[in-house]
Design an enzyme around this catalytic site. Structure first.
Site, PDB file in Angstrom:
ATOM      1  N   LEU A  23     -22.564 -17.657 -31.954  1.00 54.63           N
ATOM      2  CA  LEU A  23     -23.305 -18.815 -32.286  1.00 54.63           C
ATOM      3  C   LEU A  23     -24.044 -19.366 -31.176  1.00 54.63           C
ATOM      4  O   LEU A  23     -24.787 -20.450 -31.287  1.00 54.63           O
ATOM      5  CB  LEU A  23     -22.130 -19.970 -32.587  1.00 54.63           C
ATOM      6  CG  LEU A  23     -21.487 -19.955 -34.016  1.00 54.63           C
ATOM      7  CD1 LEU A  23     -20.516 -21.020 -34.150  1.00 54.63           C
ATOM      8  CD2 LEU A  23     -22.252 -19.915 -35.096  1.00 54.63           C
ATOM      9  N   LYS A  73     -17.736  -8.952 -19.604  1.00 61.53           N
ATOM     10  CA  LYS A  73     -17.820  -9.873 -18.402  1.00 61.53           C
ATOM     11  C   LYS A  73     -17.496  -9.281 -17.167  1.00 61.53           C
ATOM     12  O   LYS A  73     -17.754  -9.726 -16.167  1.00 61.53           O
ATOM     13  CB  LYS A  73     -16.793 -10.971 -19.034  1.00 61.53           C
ATOM     14  CG  LYS A  73     -17.269 -11.782 -20.126  1.00 61.53           C
ATOM     15  CD  LYS A  73     -16.293 -12.881 -20.414  1.00 61.53           C
ATOM     16  CE  LYS A  73     -16.738 -13.777 -21.625  1.00 61.53           C
ATOM     17  NZ  LYS A  73     -16.086 -14.809 -21.578  1.00 61.53           N
ATOM     18  N   ASN A  94     -19.675 -14.640 -17.045  1.00 62.20           N
ATOM     19  CA  ASN A  94     -20.231 -14.734 -18.528  1.00 62.20           C
ATOM     20  C   ASN A  94     -21.707 -15.211 -18.504  1.00 62.20           C
ATOM     21  O   ASN A  94     -22.379 -15.338 -19.378  1.00 62.20           O
ATOM     22  CB  ASN A  94     -19.314 -15.876 -19.294  1.00 62.20           C
ATOM     23  CG  ASN A  94     -19.625 -17.080 -18.951  1.00 62.20           C
ATOM     24  OD1 ASN A  94     -19.922 -17.452 -17.464  1.00 62.20           O
ATOM     25  ND2 ASN A  94     -19.769 -18.205 -19.536  1.00 62.20           N
ATOM     26  N   ASP A 110     -16.991 -20.258 -18.128  1.00 62.49           N
ATOM     27  CA  ASP A 110     -15.891 -20.363 -19.071  1.00 62.49           C
ATOM     28  C   ASP A 110     -14.621 -21.373 -18.731  1.00 62.49           C
ATOM     29  O   ASP A 110     -14.325 -22.159 -19.489  1.00 62.49           O
ATOM     30  CB  ASP A 110     -15.078 -18.989 -19.083  1.00 62.49           C
ATOM     31  CG  ASP A 110     -16.038 -18.058 -20.179  1.00 62.49           C
ATOM     32  OD1 ASP A 110     -16.749 -18.590 -20.950  1.00 62.49           O
ATOM     33  OD2 ASP A 110     -15.637 -16.752 -19.963  1.00 62.49           O
ATOM     34  N   ALA A 137      -4.646 -11.162 -21.463  1.00 67.23           N
ATOM     35  CA  ALA A 137      -4.929 -10.683 -20.017  1.00 67.23           C
ATOM     36  C   ALA A 137      -6.206 -10.161 -19.746  1.00 67.23           C
ATOM     37  O   ALA A 137      -6.386  -9.414 -18.966  1.00 67.23           O
ATOM     38  CB  ALA A 137      -3.835  -9.796 -19.654  1.00 67.23           C
ATOM     39  N   GLY A 138      -7.264 -10.782 -20.516  1.00 65.49           N
ATOM     40  CA  GLY A 138      -8.475 -10.021 -20.277  1.00 65.49           C
ATOM     41  C   GLY A 138      -9.383 -11.244 -19.361  1.00 65.49           C
ATOM     42  O   GLY A 138      -8.838 -12.105 -18.767  1.00 65.49           O
ATOM     43  N   GLY A 139     -10.584 -10.851 -19.409  1.00 63.82           N
ATOM     44  CA  GLY A 139     -11.396 -11.764 -18.535  1.00 63.82           C
ATOM     45  C   GLY A 139     -11.345 -13.409 -18.928  1.00 63.82           C
ATOM     46  O   GLY A 139     -11.385 -14.389 -18.051  1.00 63.82           O
ATOM     47  N   ALA A 140     -11.206 -13.620 -20.129  1.00 63.32           N
ATOM     48  CA  ALA A 140     -11.234 -14.790 -20.696  1.00 63.32           C
ATOM     49  C   ALA A 140      -9.777 -15.477 -20.104  1.00 63.32           C
ATOM     50  O   ALA A 140      -9.666 -16.916 -19.532  1.00 63.32           O
ATOM     51  CB  ALA A 140     -11.444 -14.845 -22.194  1.00 63.32           C
ATOM     52  N   THR A 162       0.322  -5.694 -22.550  1.00 65.87           N
ATOM     53  CA  THR A 162       0.378  -4.738 -21.613  1.00 65.87           C
ATOM     54  C   THR A 162       0.628  -5.593 -20.210  1.00 65.87           C
ATOM     55  O   THR A 162      -0.256  -6.157 -19.580  1.00 65.87           O
ATOM     56  CB  THR A 162      -0.870  -3.983 -21.234  1.00 65.87           C
ATOM     57  OG1 THR A 162      -1.203  -3.454 -22.742  1.00 65.87           O
ATOM     58  CG2 THR A 162      -1.094  -2.821 -20.355  1.00 65.87           C
TER      59      THR A 162
END
Length: 283
Positions: A23, A73, A94, A110, A137-140, A162
């Site tokens: 969006l 990211k 980002n 973010d 456990a990602g970038g976000a 993980t």
């Protein structure tokens, strides 16, 4: 009315894989039209293994900059010549800005978006009141952990399938972050639960969290915004918890991005209503 596209029109956009659902073009172009700024914001879909080459090809300023979404990211941060302190702490970018001399600057909005969403939809929330549990456990997730630590959270608990990825975030952010199992004790005193995974996207089942173990005052947030009211948020609301949706965070991170890309704050229009209409939602 926004001027027609010409050779002088400034270009910016969002890059992701996939990106068709984003969006961000709707939000930024609504602001550009309302502000009568000669710019356009588009979606880019570079190949999953071609983001670095794609972004470096834009260096020089023909494109002013990019918002960056999954899965790029962390790669965006790595290629930047001048990452901000927020991007370095989040371990991800980002927002990329392409300078006329070829330099690439990176930032991460973010965290600001997450805190703005909490302020807007859970105004009584105070990060200092108790531990925060982040799923993913990602970038976000790392960006959220960094922002909440800076906001005063006494502890951030990471839960991820993980463990190694979560441990890497804990090591990078230091004291105050630890990896825990998805067991009731992790939730019993939590002030906030954040879903930073894709679970629930498209209407599927959300994270399997023991909501009955949460304190009544706990806030539940989902970064997913398609659908707006995810399975996770619906269950949390039914259990009596204040909820914060992913659209609020998307708009919250877009505001500082717009200012950086176009040199002016976004105009005061109801972009949430515009997004809700596009989503077929009423609120």
């Amino acid at each position: 009315m926004k001027p027609p596209i010409s050779g002088l029109t400034r270009v910016a956009g969002v890059a992701g894989a996939p990106v068709a659902h984003s969006l961000s073009p709707l939000i930024h172009n609504a602001w550009l039209e309302a502000a009568d700024i000669d710019s356009v914001y588009v979606a880019f879909a570079p190949a999953a293994n071609g983001f670095t080459a794609f972004a470096k090809g834009l260096a020089g300023g023909a494109v002013r900059g990019l918002n960056v979404t999954v899965p790029f990211k962390e790669e965006a941060l790595a290629l930047a010549d001048a990452p901000s302190a927020a991007a370095r702490r989040a371990g991800a970018a980002n927002l990329l800005l392409f300078e006329p001399g070829g330099q690439i600057r990176a930032d991460n909005t973010d965290g600001a978006g997450l805190l703005a969403a909490l302020t807007g939809q859970a105004p009584g929330f105070d990060a200092r009141r108790g531990p925060v549990v982040i799923l993913g456990a990602g970038g976000a997730a790392r960006g959220a952990a960094a922002a909440l630590l800076e906001a005063g959270a006494p502890e951030v608990r990471l839960i991820n399938r993980t463990a190694a990825r979560a441990e890497a975030i804990a090591e990078a952010l230091g004291a105050g972050v630890r990896v825990v199992a998805a067991a009731p004790p992790a939730f019993e005193d939590a002030a906030l639960i954040v879903n930073a995974t894709p679970l629930g996207l498209g209407g599927g089942p959300g994270p399997d969290v023991p909501l009955d173990k949460l304190p009544p005052s706990a806030v539940v947030m989902d970064m997913v915004y398609r659908p707006l009211r995810t399975d996770f948020l619906a269950r949390a609301a039914a259990a009596g918890h204040a909820t914060v949706d992913g659209l609020a965070m998307l708009i919250g991170q877009a505001r500082p991005s717009f200012a950086a890309l176009f040199g002016a704050p976004p105009p005061d229009i109801d972009v949430r209503a515009i997004c809700l209409a596009a989503l077929g939602e009423t609120g």
